[in-house]
Design a protein around this motif. Sequence first.
Motif, PDB file in Angstrom:
ATOM      1  N   ASN A  75      54.749  37.497  55.079  1.00 43.22           N
ATOM      2  CA  ASN A  75      54.791  38.513  56.126  1.00 43.22           C
ATOM      3  C   ASN A  75      56.236  38.669  56.606  1.00 43.22           C
ATOM      4  O   ASN A  75      57.033  37.744  56.531  1.00 43.22           O
ATOM      5  CB  ASN A  75      53.877  38.146  57.297  1.00 43.22           C
ATOM      6  N   THR A  76      56.550  39.862  57.083  1.00 36.89           N
ATOM      7  CA  THR A  76      57.871  40.098  57.677  1.00 36.89           C
ATOM      8  C   THR A  76      57.750  40.300  59.175  1.00 36.89           C
ATOM      9  O   THR A  76      58.748  40.208  59.882  1.00 36.89           O
ATOM     10  CB  THR A  76      58.569  41.317  57.036  1.00 36.89           C
ATOM     11  N   ASP A  77      56.551  40.595  59.661  1.00 40.20           N
ATOM     12  CA  ASP A  77      56.261  40.586  61.092  1.00 40.20           C
ATOM     13  C   ASP A  77      54.753  40.566  61.258  1.00 40.20           C
ATOM     14  O   ASP A  77      53.999  40.720  60.309  1.00 40.20           O
ATOM     15  CB  ASP A  77      56.900  41.779  61.815  1.00 40.20           C
ATOM     16  N   GLY A  78      54.308  40.305  62.467  1.00 40.27           N
ATOM     17  CA  GLY A  78      52.873  40.272  62.719  1.00 40.27           C
ATOM     18  C   GLY A  78      52.234  38.994  62.227  1.00 40.27           C
ATOM     19  O   GLY A  78      52.822  37.914  62.321  1.00 40.27           O
ATOM     20  N   LYS A  79      51.041  39.097  61.688  1.00 40.43           N
ATOM     21  CA  LYS A  79      50.228  37.956  61.273  1.00 40.43           C
ATOM     22  C   LYS A  79      50.993  37.059  60.305  1.00 40.43           C
ATOM     23  O   LYS A  79      51.433  37.494  59.248  1.00 40.43           O
ATOM     24  CB  LYS A  79      48.959  38.497  60.603  1.00 40.43           C
ATOM     25  N   ASP A  80      51.149  35.779  60.684  1.00 38.06           N
ATOM     26  CA  ASP A  80      51.956  34.833  59.912  1.00 38.06           C
ATOM     27  C   ASP A  80      51.185  34.374  58.672  1.00 38.06           C
ATOM     28  O   ASP A  80      50.161  33.683  58.783  1.00 38.06           O
ATOM     29  CB  ASP A  80      52.312  33.637  60.795  1.00 38.06           C
ATOM     30  N   ASN A  81      51.651  34.782  57.479  1.00 43.31           N
ATOM     31  CA  ASN A  81      50.992  34.389  56.236  1.00 43.31           C
ATOM     32  C   ASN A  81      51.949  34.530  55.058  1.00 43.31           C
ATOM     33  O   ASN A  81      52.924  35.278  55.118  1.00 43.31           O
ATOM     34  CB  ASN A  81      49.729  35.219  56.004  1.00 43.31           C
ATOM     35  N   ALA A  82      51.657  33.801  54.009  1.00 47.91           N
ATOM     36  CA  ALA A  82      52.410  33.862  52.755  1.00 47.91           C
ATOM     37  C   ALA A  82      51.503  33.335  51.662  1.00 47.91           C
ATOM     38  O   ALA A  82      50.524  32.637  51.935  1.00 47.91           O
ATOM     39  CB  ALA A  82      53.686  33.035  52.841  1.00 47.91           C
ATOM     40  N   GLY A  83      51.833  33.656  50.416  1.00 48.25           N
ATOM     41  CA  GLY A  83      51.007  33.131  49.349  1.00 48.25           C
ATOM     42  C   GLY A  83      51.450  33.602  47.986  1.00 48.25           C
ATOM     43  O   GLY A  83      52.456  34.287  47.836  1.00 48.25           O
ATOM     44  N   VAL A  84      50.640  33.202  47.004  1.00 44.03           N
ATOM     45  CA  VAL A  84      50.897  33.576  45.624  1.00 44.03           C
ATOM     46  C   VAL A  84      49.561  33.713  44.900  1.00 44.03           C
ATOM     47  O   VAL A  84      48.615  32.973  45.176  1.00 44.03           O
ATOM     48  CB  VAL A  84      51.808  32.538  44.917  1.00 44.03           C
ATOM     49  N   VAL A  85      49.487  34.704  44.032  1.00 45.58           N
ATOM     50  CA  VAL A  85      48.339  34.881  43.144  1.00 45.58           C
ATOM     51  C   VAL A  85      48.868  34.735  41.732  1.00 45.58           C
ATOM     52  O   VAL A  85      49.858  35.385  41.363  1.00 45.58           O
ATOM     53  CB  VAL A  85      47.679  36.261  43.322  1.00 45.58           C
ATOM     54  N   THR A  86      48.248  33.861  40.945  1.00 41.39           N
ATOM     55  CA  THR A  86      48.668  33.681  39.557  1.00 41.39           C
ATOM     56  C   THR A  86      47.528  34.081  38.633  1.00 41.39           C
ATOM     57  O   THR A  86      46.351  34.000  38.986  1.00 41.39           O
ATOM     58  CB  THR A  86      49.101  32.227  39.276  1.00 41.39           C
ATOM     59  N   PHE A  87      47.912  34.535  37.440  1.00 36.97           N
ATOM     60  CA  PHE A  87      46.974  35.067  36.455  1.00 36.97           C
ATOM     61  C   PHE A  87      47.127  34.244  35.176  1.00 36.97           C
ATOM     62  O   PHE A  87      48.239  34.068  34.682  1.00 36.97           O
ATOM     63  CB  PHE A  87      47.287  36.543  36.181  1.00 36.97           C
ATOM     64  N   HIS A  88      46.000  33.739  34.651  1.00 37.09           N
ATOM     65  CA  HIS A  88      46.030  32.830  33.506  1.00 37.09           C
ATOM     66  C   HIS A  88      45.106  33.349  32.408  1.00 37.09           C
ATOM     67  O   HIS A  88      43.895  33.481  32.625  1.00 37.09           O
ATOM     68  CB  HIS A  88      45.598  31.425  33.941  1.00 37.09           C
ATOM     69  N   ARG A  89      45.675  33.630  31.252  1.00 39.06           N
ATOM     70  CA  ARG A  89      44.898  34.095  30.097  1.00 39.06           C
ATOM     71  C   ARG A  89      44.085  32.919  29.566  1.00 39.06           C
ATOM     72  O   ARG A  89      44.640  31.882  29.189  1.00 39.06           O
ATOM     73  CB  ARG A  89      45.846  34.618  29.022  1.00 39.06           C
ATOM     74  N   LEU A  90      42.771  33.069  29.542  1.00 36.68           N
ATOM     75  CA  LEU A  90      41.909  32.038  28.964  1.00 36.68           C
ATOM     76  C   LEU A  90      41.658  32.322  27.492  1.00 36.68           C
ATOM     77  O   LEU A  90      41.631  31.415  26.670  1.00 36.68           O
ATOM     78  CB  LEU A  90      40.592  31.961  29.738  1.00 36.68           C
ATOM     79  N   ASP A  91      41.450  33.604  27.177  1.00 42.15           N
ATOM     80  CA  ASP A  91      41.358  34.092  25.811  1.00 42.15           C
ATOM     81  C   ASP A  91      41.522  35.616  25.901  1.00 42.15           C
ATOM     82  O   ASP A  91      41.845  36.129  26.973  1.00 42.15           O
ATOM     83  CB  ASP A  91      40.050  33.671  25.110  1.00 42.15           C
ATOM     84  N   ASP A  92      41.324  36.332  24.812  1.00 46.24           N
ATOM     85  CA  ASP A  92      41.577  37.779  24.823  1.00 46.24           C
ATOM     86  C   ASP A  92      40.738  38.542  25.848  1.00 46.24           C
ATOM     87  O   ASP A  92      41.126  39.626  26.280  1.00 46.24           O
ATOM     88  CB  ASP A  92      41.334  38.381  23.432  1.00 46.24           C
ATOM     89  N   ALA A  93      39.593  37.984  26.228  1.00 51.71           N
ATOM     90  CA  ALA A  93      38.671  38.732  27.085  1.00 51.71           C
ATOM     91  C   ALA A  93      38.424  38.081  28.449  1.00 51.71           C
ATOM     92  O   ALA A  93      37.611  38.583  29.222  1.00 51.71           O
ATOM     93  CB  ALA A  93      37.338  38.900  26.362  1.00 51.71           C
ATOM     94  N   ASN A  94      39.092  36.988  28.757  1.00 52.85           N
ATOM     95  CA  ASN A  94      38.827  36.271  30.008  1.00 52.85           C
ATOM     96  C   ASN A  94      40.122  35.819  30.669  1.00 52.85           C
ATOM     97  O   ASN A  94      41.046  35.359  29.986  1.00 52.85           O
ATOM     98  CB  ASN A  94      37.945  35.048  29.743  1.00 52.85           C
ATOM     99  N   THR A  95      40.137  35.919  31.995  1.00 54.38           N
ATOM    100  CA  THR A  95      41.328  35.609  32.777  1.00 54.38           C
ATOM    101  C   THR A  95      40.938  34.818  34.014  1.00 54.38           C
ATOM    102  O   THR A  95      39.925  35.128  34.660  1.00 54.38           O
ATOM    103  CB  THR A  95      42.017  36.910  33.237  1.00 54.38           C
ATOM    104  N   ARG A  96      41.720  33.814  34.360  1.00 52.91           N
ATOM    105  CA  ARG A  96      41.534  33.090  35.619  1.00 52.91           C
ATOM    106  C   ARG A  96      42.541  33.620  36.634  1.00 52.91           C
ATOM    107  O   ARG A  96      43.726  33.750  36.338  1.00 52.91           O
ATOM    108  CB  ARG A  96      41.737  31.590  35.444  1.00 52.91           C
ATOM    109  N   VAL A  97      42.058  33.923  37.835  1.00 48.81           N
ATOM    110  CA  VAL A  97      42.901  34.345  38.951  1.00 48.81           C
ATOM    111  C   VAL A  97      42.892  33.205  39.962  1.00 48.81           C
ATOM    112  O   VAL A  97      41.821  32.739  40.367  1.00 48.81           O
ATOM    113  CB  VAL A  97      42.353  35.625  39.622  1.00 48.81           C
ATOM    114  N   MET A  98      44.086  32.755  40.344  1.00 50.96           N
ATOM    115  CA  MET A  98      44.203  31.673  41.326  1.00 50.96           C
ATOM    116  C   MET A  98      44.989  32.179  42.530  1.00 50.96           C
ATOM    117  O   MET A  98      46.037  32.787  42.371  1.00 50.96           O
ATOM    118  CB  MET A  98      44.895  30.465  40.700  1.00 50.96           C
ATOM    119  N   VAL A  99      44.456  31.908  43.723  1.00 51.07           N
ATOM    120  CA  VAL A  99      45.079  32.333  44.975  1.00 51.07           C
ATOM    121  C   VAL A  99      45.445  31.101  45.793  1.00 51.07           C
ATOM    122  O   VAL A  99      44.614  30.199  45.957  1.00 51.07           O
ATOM    123  CB  VAL A  99      44.118  33.215  45.804  1.00 51.07           C
ATOM    124  N   GLN A 100      46.680  31.087  46.282  1.00 43.92           N
ATOM    125  CA  GLN A 100      47.082  30.113  47.290  1.00 43.92           C
ATOM    126  C   GLN A 100      47.602  30.912  48.477  1.00 43.92           C
ATOM    127  O   GLN A 100      48.523  31.725  48.340  1.00 43.92           O
ATOM    128  CB  GLN A 100      48.165  29.174  46.800  1.00 43.92           C
TER     129      GLN A 100
END
Length: 154
Positions: A75-100
Motif C-alpha cells: 500500500n502507498t496510503d490507507g489500509k496497511d498491507n503488502a504481499g506477493v502472489v506466485t504462480f507455479h507450473r505443475l504441468d501443461d494444464a495445471n497451475t498452483r497459485v500461492m498468496v502471502q
Amino acid sequence: MSTIEQSVEVKAPLSAVYNQWTLFEEFPKFMEGVEEIKQQDDTHMHWVAEIGGSRHEWDAEITEQKPDERVAWRNTDGKDNAGVVTFHRLDDANTRVMVQLDFVPEGIKEKLGDALGAPDRRVKGDLQRFKELLESGGSSGEGWRGEVKRPDEV
C-alpha cells in the motif's frame, strides 16, 4: 502485523492463470468484500473494500511483476498491507497459485476477526472462487504481461 499464506491448484495453463490474475479491475468477481479496483497506470491501483463491516479505501503499488512468475505489491496510503502472489507450473494444464499477504488489523472488530482466523478463510475462499472462475471458462483473456523490477534490480 498478521500474515496469511494460502494456495490453490487451478486446472488451467500457467499463462491463462497469470493473465487472469493481472486483470486487477476484475478482482470483485472473486474477492469477497472488494467493491472496486481502479487501475491508474501499470503499477498503481485504488482499492475500495468492506473489511470487518467497515468500508476502506487505499492506494497500492505493484513493486515487482514478472510474467508467469509473481506479482508483489504494497500500500502507498490507507489500509496497511503488502504481499506477493506466485504462480507455479505443475504441468501443461495445471497451475498452483500461492498468496502471502501481510496486513495490520485495525480496530476491535478486525483484531477479533483476525484472532478467529477470518482473514485466512476469506483469502482461501477468494482463491477457491478464482479457481472456479478460470475452470468454468470465465476468464477474460489477456492480462498485462509487462515486467516491473524491484528497485534493487533496476
